[in-house]
Design a protein around this motif. Structure first.
Motif, PDB file in Angstrom:
ATOM      1  N   ARG A 206      10.802   7.176  -2.705  1.00  0.00           N
ATOM      2  CA  ARG A 206      11.027   8.132  -1.616  1.00  0.00           C
ATOM      3  C   ARG A 206      11.650   7.498  -0.393  1.00  0.00           C
ATOM      4  NH1 ARG A 206       5.721  10.179  -3.053  1.00  0.00           N
ATOM      5  NH2 ARG A 206       4.820   8.986  -1.327  1.00  0.00           N
ATOM      6  N   GLN A 207      11.275   6.243  -0.080  1.00  0.00           N
ATOM      7  CA  GLN A 207      11.605   5.717   1.243  1.00  0.00           C
ATOM      8  C   GLN A 207      12.489   4.483   1.264  1.00  0.00           C
ATOM      9  OE1 GLN A 207       8.234   5.879   4.049  1.00  0.00           O
ATOM     10  NE2 GLN A 207       6.976   6.592   2.353  1.00  0.00           N
ATOM     11  N   ARG A 208      12.739   3.841   0.141  1.00  0.00           N
ATOM     12  CA  ARG A 208      13.620   2.680   0.081  1.00  0.00           C
ATOM     13  C   ARG A 208      13.298   1.647   1.169  1.00  0.00           C
ATOM     14  NH1 ARG A 208      18.256   3.844  -2.815  1.00  0.00           N
ATOM     15  NH2 ARG A 208      17.784   5.444  -4.330  1.00  0.00           N
ATOM     16  N   PRO A 209      12.174   0.943   1.076  1.00  0.00           N
ATOM     17  CA  PRO A 209      11.785  -0.014   2.120  1.00  0.00           C
ATOM     18  C   PRO A 209      12.751  -1.192   2.211  1.00  0.00           C
ATOM     19  CG  PRO A 209      10.396  -0.272   0.184  1.00  0.00           C
ATOM     20  CD  PRO A 209      11.217   0.960  -0.050  1.00  0.00           C
ATOM     21  N   ASP A 210      12.761  -1.820   3.388  1.00  0.00           N
ATOM     22  CA  ASP A 210      13.578  -3.013   3.600  1.00  0.00           C
ATOM     23  C   ASP A 210      12.879  -4.262   3.089  1.00  0.00           C
ATOM     24  OD1 ASP A 210      15.692  -1.660   5.126  1.00  0.00           O
ATOM     25  OD2 ASP A 210      14.121  -1.392   6.626  1.00  0.00           O
ATOM     26  N   LEU A 211      11.557  -4.187   2.927  1.00  0.00           N
ATOM     27  CA  LEU A 211      10.757  -5.326   2.481  1.00  0.00           C
ATOM     28  C   LEU A 211       9.474  -4.797   1.851  1.00  0.00           C
ATOM     29  CD1 LEU A 211       9.860  -8.365   2.424  1.00  0.00           C
ATOM     30  CD2 LEU A 211       9.038  -8.035   4.770  1.00  0.00           C
TER      31      LEU A 211
ATOM     32  N   HIS B 120      11.639  -1.184   7.807  1.00  0.00           N
ATOM     33  CA  HIS B 120      10.618  -0.403   7.120  1.00  0.00           C
ATOM     34  C   HIS B 120       9.980  -1.300   6.056  1.00  0.00           C
ATOM     35  CE1 HIS B 120       9.616   2.983   4.054  1.00  0.00           C
ATOM     36  NE2 HIS B 120       8.543   2.541   4.678  1.00  0.00           N
ATOM     37  N   ILE B 121       8.680  -1.538   6.178  1.00  0.00           N
ATOM     38  CA  ILE B 121       7.965  -2.462   5.293  1.00  0.00           C
ATOM     39  C   ILE B 121       6.909  -1.702   4.507  1.00  0.00           C
ATOM     40  CG2 ILE B 121       6.533  -4.544   5.179  1.00  0.00           C
ATOM     41  CD1 ILE B 121       7.817  -5.455   7.801  1.00  0.00           C
ATOM     42  N   LEU B 122       6.896  -1.915   3.200  1.00  0.00           N
ATOM     43  CA  LEU B 122       5.889  -1.324   2.329  1.00  0.00           C
ATOM     44  C   LEU B 122       4.848  -2.385   1.991  1.00  0.00           C
ATOM     45  CD1 LEU B 122       4.728   0.862   0.438  1.00  0.00           C
ATOM     46  CD2 LEU B 122       6.382   0.111  -1.303  1.00  0.00           C
ATOM     47  N   VAL B 123       3.578  -2.097   2.307  1.00  0.00           N
ATOM     48  CA  VAL B 123       2.470  -3.006   2.012  1.00  0.00           C
ATOM     49  C   VAL B 123       1.697  -2.431   0.828  1.00  0.00           C
ATOM     50  CG1 VAL B 123       0.336  -4.055   2.856  1.00  0.00           C
ATOM     51  CG2 VAL B 123       2.293  -3.749   4.408  1.00  0.00           C
ATOM     52  N   VAL B 124       1.595  -3.217  -0.257  1.00  0.00           N
ATOM     53  CA  VAL B 124       0.917  -2.770  -1.473  1.00  0.00           C
ATOM     54  C   VAL B 124      -0.290  -3.665  -1.725  1.00  0.00           C
ATOM     55  CG1 VAL B 124       1.194  -2.194  -3.903  1.00  0.00           C
ATOM     56  CG2 VAL B 124       3.190  -2.110  -2.370  1.00  0.00           C
ATOM     57  N   ASP B 125      -1.493  -3.108  -1.549  1.00  0.00           N
ATOM     58  CA  ASP B 125      -2.722  -3.878  -1.749  1.00  0.00           C
ATOM     59  C   ASP B 125      -3.858  -2.893  -1.987  1.00  0.00           C
ATOM     60  OD1 ASP B 125      -5.137  -5.574  -1.260  1.00  0.00           O
ATOM     61  OD2 ASP B 125      -3.613  -7.045  -0.699  1.00  0.00           O
ATOM     62  N   ASP B 126      -4.740  -3.192  -2.946  1.00  0.00           N
ATOM     63  CA  ASP B 126      -5.834  -2.267  -3.243  1.00  0.00           C
ATOM     64  C   ASP B 126      -7.011  -2.417  -2.280  1.00  0.00           C
ATOM     65  OD1 ASP B 126      -6.308  -4.803  -4.384  1.00  0.00           O
ATOM     66  OD2 ASP B 126      -7.833  -3.968  -5.719  1.00  0.00           O
ATOM     67  N   GLU B 127      -6.990  -3.418  -1.401  1.00  0.00           N
ATOM     68  CA  GLU B 127      -8.071  -3.604  -0.428  1.00  0.00           C
ATOM     69  C   GLU B 127      -7.692  -2.931   0.890  1.00  0.00           C
ATOM     70  OE1 GLU B 127      -9.913  -7.512  -0.170  1.00  0.00           O
ATOM     71  OE2 GLU B 127      -8.726  -8.138  -1.894  1.00  0.00           O
ATOM     72  N   VAL B 128      -8.477  -1.934   1.280  1.00  0.00           N
ATOM     73  CA  VAL B 128      -8.142  -1.143   2.464  1.00  0.00           C
ATOM     74  C   VAL B 128      -8.121  -1.996   3.721  1.00  0.00           C
ATOM     75  CG1 VAL B 128     -10.565  -0.441   2.807  1.00  0.00           C
ATOM     76  CG2 VAL B 128      -8.703   0.952   3.756  1.00  0.00           C
ATOM     77  N   GLY B 129      -9.029  -2.976   3.821  1.00  0.00           N
ATOM     78  CA  GLY B 129      -9.074  -3.823   5.011  1.00  0.00           C
ATOM     79  C   GLY B 129      -7.787  -4.620   5.197  1.00  0.00           C
ATOM     80  N   ILE B 130      -7.252  -5.148   4.101  1.00  0.00           N
ATOM     81  CA  ILE B 130      -6.012  -5.928   4.181  1.00  0.00           C
ATOM     82  C   ILE B 130      -4.839  -5.027   4.530  1.00  0.00           C
ATOM     83  CG2 ILE B 130      -4.360  -7.280   2.817  1.00  0.00           C
ATOM     84  CD1 ILE B 130      -6.731  -8.522   1.386  1.00  0.00           C
ATOM     85  N   ARG B 131      -4.806  -3.821   3.911  1.00  0.00           N
ATOM     86  CA  ARG B 131      -3.720  -2.885   4.220  1.00  0.00           C
ATOM     87  C   ARG B 131      -3.709  -2.535   5.708  1.00  0.00           C
ATOM     88  NH1 ARG B 131      -5.731  -0.075  -0.178  1.00  0.00           N
ATOM     89  NH2 ARG B 131      -6.319   1.715   1.125  1.00  0.00           N
ATOM     90  N   GLU B 132      -4.876  -2.235   6.239  1.00  0.00           N
ATOM     91  CA  GLU B 132      -4.944  -1.828   7.644  1.00  0.00           C
ATOM     92  C   GLU B 132      -4.612  -2.978   8.586  1.00  0.00           C
ATOM     93  OE1 GLU B 132      -8.842  -0.217   8.096  1.00  0.00           O
ATOM     94  OE2 GLU B 132      -8.326   1.721   7.175  1.00  0.00           O
ATOM     95  N   LEU B 133      -5.078  -4.183   8.248  1.00  0.00           N
ATOM     96  CA  LEU B 133      -4.800  -5.342   9.098  1.00  0.00           C
ATOM     97  C   LEU B 133      -3.306  -5.645   9.132  1.00  0.00           C
ATOM     98  CD1 LEU B 133      -5.724  -7.740  10.807  1.00  0.00           C
ATOM     99  CD2 LEU B 133      -6.065  -9.026   8.677  1.00  0.00           C
TER     100      LEU B 133
END
Length: 351
Positions: free
Chosen positions: A43-48, A3-16
């Motif tokens: 809530r989700q305790r990501p692995d990365l 389970h990977i959490l991606v944190v970025d304010d740019e929607v294009g980068i998040r979606e890619l």
């Protein structure tokens, strides 16, 4: 898969990134701000976590420091930036980041980094209370300032104050990042040469001078005489002044004088009222990290009750005030109880 959490304010980068990682079989969660990243992590305790540095609400370095200070940096974090510098990468690694990805992120570099991070995850650290992120009260801000100044010296330091203030928390502020800090019972029972070797470049902390017998005093005197050679510093604590320590506890007066080459008074918890809510919230966050209770926050009324308590037992009393009983968060003296199944306090809300 992970389970990977991606944190970025740019929607294009998040979606890619989400599409690439999902194609690799991973479960992906997305956050567009530091605030959302905090909620997702709870809530989700990501692995990365893939964490962007530049965000509008709180930058990634600040969030990384927050997780580290709260004992929540127990998953690998890879920082991302399109304007990163070597200094930024070094700072992130020093705080606890595993790696650094420069934008635009090459596909192969991303996959290799993620594979490496998941293959060698950070081992979950036992949450520890610390004072690094605190200092709203003038008294704590001042003592932290003095400790920062005293950290430049290697002279023996005697901390004075009331019992129950957990003086080791203050002593730890004197240690450089990554430097050893020895303060367990083995300090005065193991062979001195072994103790000094392990403490090289760090702190030797003696938590309660009145409790030391003659034999332990002799060992402490030996360590004190050789600490400088090993670049180790002796820091001790006593709730009593040196005269009382000598007259009523048979403490060697010459050793006491050497230990008190420098002295610093520690404030009592009642002097740190502005910091009590942050301390309580930090303790609760650590209970959550230890999975002693589901994600929870203390309500403003509960925090105010803690702030106005007189704390005769100082910090040693605070964990007794804030305890977990049958999955309830209990503030003992004030009898405010919160239960995760209580309809007045549904999951995810403050309480």
């Amino acid at each position: 898969m992970a389970h990977i959490l991606v944190v970025d304010d740019e929607v294009g980068i998040r979606e890619l990134l989400s599409e690439i990682l999902a194609d690799e079989g991973h479960q992906v969660s997305l956050a567009d701000s530091a605030g959302e990243a905090r909620r997702q992590r709870e809530r989700q305790r990501p692995d990365l976590v893939l964490l962007d540095i530049w965000m509008p609400d709180t930058d990634g370095i600040t969030l990384l420091k927050e997780w580290a200070a709260n004992g929540q940096l127990n998953m690998p974090v890879v920082m991302m930036s399109g304007h990163g510098t070597i200094e930024t990468a070094v700072e992130a690694t020093r705080i606890g980041a595993l790696d650094f990805l420069e934008k635009p992120i090459a596909l192969q570099r991303l996959l290799v980094t993620v594979k490496h991070a998941l293959r060698n995850p950070e081992s979950p650290a036992a949450p520890q209370l610390g004072l690094t992120a605190l200092g709203r009260s003038p008294a704590l801000a001042e003592v932290k300032k003095r400790l920062s100044q005293l950290a430049q010296s290697n002279a023996a330091l005697l901390l004075r104050g009331e019992r129950g203030m957990r003086p080791e928390l203050f002593a730890r502020l004197l240690a450089a990042p990554g430097a050893p800090f020895l303060g367990g019972p083995e300090l005065l029972t193991e062979p001195p040469s072994e103790v000094l070797a392990r403490a090289a470049g760090g702190i030797l902390f003696v938590p309660d001078l009145p409790r030391l017998g003659r034999g332990e005093q002799r060992q402490l005197e030996f360590l004190l005489g050789r600490a400088e050679k090993h670049r180790a510093r002796v820091v001790s604590f006593s709730p009593l002044d040196l005269r009382t320590l000598t007259e009523k506890h048979e403490f060697d007066p010459e050793l006491g004088a050497r230990l008190a080459e420098l002295t610093l008074r520690l404030p009592a918890l009642r002097e740190l009222a502005e910091d009590v809510p942050d301390l309580a919230s930090l303790m609760l966050a650590q209970l959550v990290e230890a999975r002693a209770c589901p994600p929870r926050r203390l309500a403003i009324a509960a925090l105010n009750a803690l702030r106005h308590h007189s704390w005769p037992g100082n910090l040693a009393e605070l964990p007794l005030e804030l305890t977990i009983r049958d999955h309830r968060i209990v503030i003992s003296h004030h009898r405010d109880q919160y239960h995760p199944n209580d309809q007045r306090c549904p999951k995810g809300q403050d309480h």
